[in-house]
Scaffold this active site. Structure first.
Site, mmCIF file in Angstrom:
data_model
loop_
_atom_site.group_PDB
_atom_site.id
_atom_site.type_symbol
_atom_site.label_atom_id
_atom_site.label_comp_id
_atom_site.label_asym_id
_atom_site.label_seq_id
_atom_site.Cartn_x
_atom_site.Cartn_y
_atom_site.Cartn_z
ATOM 1 N N CYS A 1 0.746 -1.231 -0.163
ATOM 2 C CA CYS A 1 0.028 -0.187 0.124
ATOM 3 C C CYS A 1 0.783 1.302 -0.020
ATOM 4 C CB CYS A 1 -0.791 0.082 1.094
ATOM 5 S SG CYS A 1 0.057 0.164 2.693
ATOM 6 N N CYS B 1 -8.838 2.444 6.935
ATOM 7 C CA CYS B 1 -7.677 2.607 6.162
ATOM 8 C C CYS B 1 -8.144 2.288 4.576
ATOM 9 C CB CYS B 1 -6.510 1.771 6.245
ATOM 10 S SG CYS B 1 -5.294 2.009 5.064
ATOM 11 N N THR C 1 -5.872 -0.002 11.972
ATOM 12 C CA THR C 1 -6.256 0.357 10.472
ATOM 13 C C THR C 1 -6.140 -0.984 9.739
ATOM 14 O OG1 THR C 1 -4.012 0.886 10.256
ATOM 15 C CG2 THR C 1 -5.260 2.662 10.661
ATOM 16 N N GLU D 1 0.780 -1.354 16.263
ATOM 17 C CA GLU D 1 -0.121 -0.189 16.036
ATOM 18 C C GLU D 1 -0.960 0.105 16.968
ATOM 19 O OE1 GLU D 1 -3.600 1.152 13.145
ATOM 20 O OE2 GLU D 1 -2.178 -0.254 12.285
ATOM 21 N N SER E 1 1.226 -10.298 10.315
ATOM 22 C CA SER E 1 0.430 -9.073 9.566
ATOM 23 C C SER E 1 -1.024 -9.304 9.614
ATOM 24 C CB SER E 1 0.718 -9.318 7.959
ATOM 25 O OG SER E 1 -0.030 -8.471 7.339
ATOM 26 N N ASN F 1 -3.522 -7.428 8.618
ATOM 27 C CA ASN F 1 -4.365 -7.293 7.371
ATOM 28 C C ASN F 1 -4.420 -8.394 6.423
ATOM 29 O OD1 ASN F 1 -2.532 -6.732 4.388
ATOM 30 N ND2 ASN F 1 -1.634 -5.782 6.116
ATOM 31 N N HIS G 1 5.439 -5.669 8.234
ATOM 32 C CA HIS G 1 5.344 -7.094 8.389
ATOM 33 C C HIS G 1 5.740 -8.083 7.356
ATOM 34 C CE1 HIS G 1 3.892 -6.815 12.501
ATOM 35 N NE2 HIS G 1 2.757 -6.292 12.557
ATOM 36 N N HIS H 1 -0.646 -5.835 19.321
ATOM 37 C CA HIS H 1 -0.099 -5.316 17.927
ATOM 38 C C HIS H 1 0.614 -4.035 17.964
ATOM 39 C CE1 HIS H 1 -0.069 -3.940 13.853
ATOM 40 N NE2 HIS H 1 -0.198 -5.153 13.443
#
Length: 401
Positions: free
Chosen positions: A66, A288, A250, A187, A317, A319, A96, A185
């Site tokens: 991204c 996001c 996100t 984040e 990861s 996502n 990640h 995590h």
């Protein structure tokens, strides 16, 4: 502490950089050679389809790096060029992805060591450079680095910063931030550090438990135990759920974040009345775009006839894990790998089933004609996708022209 004032002062410091160092064109050339793929571009140009022998590859129409990840990696490369002789550290994995993090090590960039579960910043010297990764860093870590007077290079994704701004708004109105995410995590750790009061919610089931507690009360000790490690110091569910705001990691599943937000909104409306909703509930859109695009593209693949899915991305990861989750929910055999090296000889694959440890499965690729859906997480370069596709084709004894 006044986190907003602190970050404002930090960004004005001559030791702080968030925009790179003017080596963009040179770095872009390097990254193109290392991470991009001619084969993947050819597949994109062919309606995201590759057919070789018995194998048809169907690529999702949005996958891989991204903008925020690409920006983070590019700034890290620029940092190495700008400080060729200084020691550079990263407070956590840059992104990640194991191959990208290994590239950092190959450039003599080190990672802050973790001792007994805590990062040891004593290794950082005055003349050192420290990169904050795409996930961001906690306000406490930023404080430590500012006091050390080292160079700080901030590659935090702007979407993550957007979530922090929402949490700041919650705090200003003395609302508790309900953060949809994983409490361990990187984040979410960073996001929660900007909050005064917070509660981290993993999924809709936990949100339903909270809503029931808000409406009907319950066992306070049970609540505290259920959300162990996922709330701010001194959190009291009997007091701190009267005014709440929603935020999110996100990379969480978009649909679940939206469901949790609507559930909390309905609950506060039922508890306090529609006319009092704004006094008890806040919601800012912090989903996001890139995460949403990849999830939508994954959903689009389900319109195709697929025999199986291969999802490529770091095992830690979030996502990527959610892309895997979508495949499973749609009843498609799915294999989450973090690189082509996980595809082994003898029709074996080393992969991570959802919620389980890494395992080896045999006979995963069917004989005869097969349609393989392929996608990758937002931290996965196109080159890793190419290598995976080539490995799949090689297993079916097909040469890529």
């Amino acid at each position: 502490m006044d986190t907003k004032a602190f970050t404002r002062a930090l960004k004005k410091s001559e030791n702080y950089n968030r925009k790179g160092f003017g080596h963009g064109e040179e770095v872009a050339t390097v990254m193109q050679s290392v991470y991009q793929s001619n084969l993947i571009q050819q597949i994109r140009d062919n309606d995201y389809t590759l057919q070789k022998g018995d194998v048809t590859i169907k690529l999702a129409k949005a996958f891989g790096f991204c903008w925020g990840v690409e920006r983070s990696v590019a700034i890290a490369y620029e940092t190495r060029q700008h400080f060729p002789n200084q020691q550079i550290w990263i407070t956590y994995e840059l992104i990640h992805n194991p191959s990208v993090n290994q590239d950092m090590r190959d450039m003599k960039v080190k990672f802050i060591p973790v001792i007994d579960g805590k990062k040891d910043f004593s290794v950082v010297g005055d003349n050192d450079v420290v990169i904050l990764p795409a996930f961001g860093a906690s306000i406490q870590e930023m404080q430590i680095l500012k006091e050390k007077n080292c160079q700080i290079v901030d590659t935090t994704c702007p979407w993550v910063s957007k979530v922090w701004n929402s949490v700041e708004k919650h705090k200003k109105k003395k609302f508790t931030s309900i953060i949809h995410g994983k409490y361990s995590h990187a984040e979410t750790i960073a996001t929660s550090s900007f909050a005064d009061k917070y509660l981290i919610v993993l999924n809709k089931s936990q949100a339903e438990y909270i809503c029931n507690y808000i409406l009907n009360g319950g066992n306070r000790d049970e609540f505290i135990d259920k959300f162990k490690n996922a709330y701010s110091e001194g959190f009291d569910p009997d007091l701190d759920l009267e005014q709440i705001g929603i935020a999110n990691q996100t990379t969480m599943l978009k649909s679940e974040t939206e469901q949790i937000g609507k559930l909390l909104e309905r609950t506060m409306m039922k508890k306090y009345g529609p006319d009092k909703l704004n006094e008890h509930y806040q919601n800012f859109n912090t989903i996001c775009d890139a995460t949403q695009e990849r999830q939508d593209a994954m959903a689009g693949l389900f319109d195709e006839k697929l025999d199986l899915m291969v999802v490529i991305g770091g095992f830690n990861s979030s996502n990527t894990t959610h892309l895997q989750e979508m495949a499973i929910e749609n009843g498609i055999p799915s294999y989450h790998i973090d690189g082509a090296n996980r595809i082994l000889s003898g029709n074996r694959i080393e992969h991570k089933p959802l919620g389980s440890e890494v395992k080896i499965s045999e006979g995963w690729l069917p004989e005869g004609e097969v349609v393989v859906g392929v996608t990758s997480g937002a931290s996965t370069p196109d080159k890793a996708v190419e290598d995976t596709i080539n490995k799949i084709l090689a297993m079916k004894l097909v040469a890529v022209n």
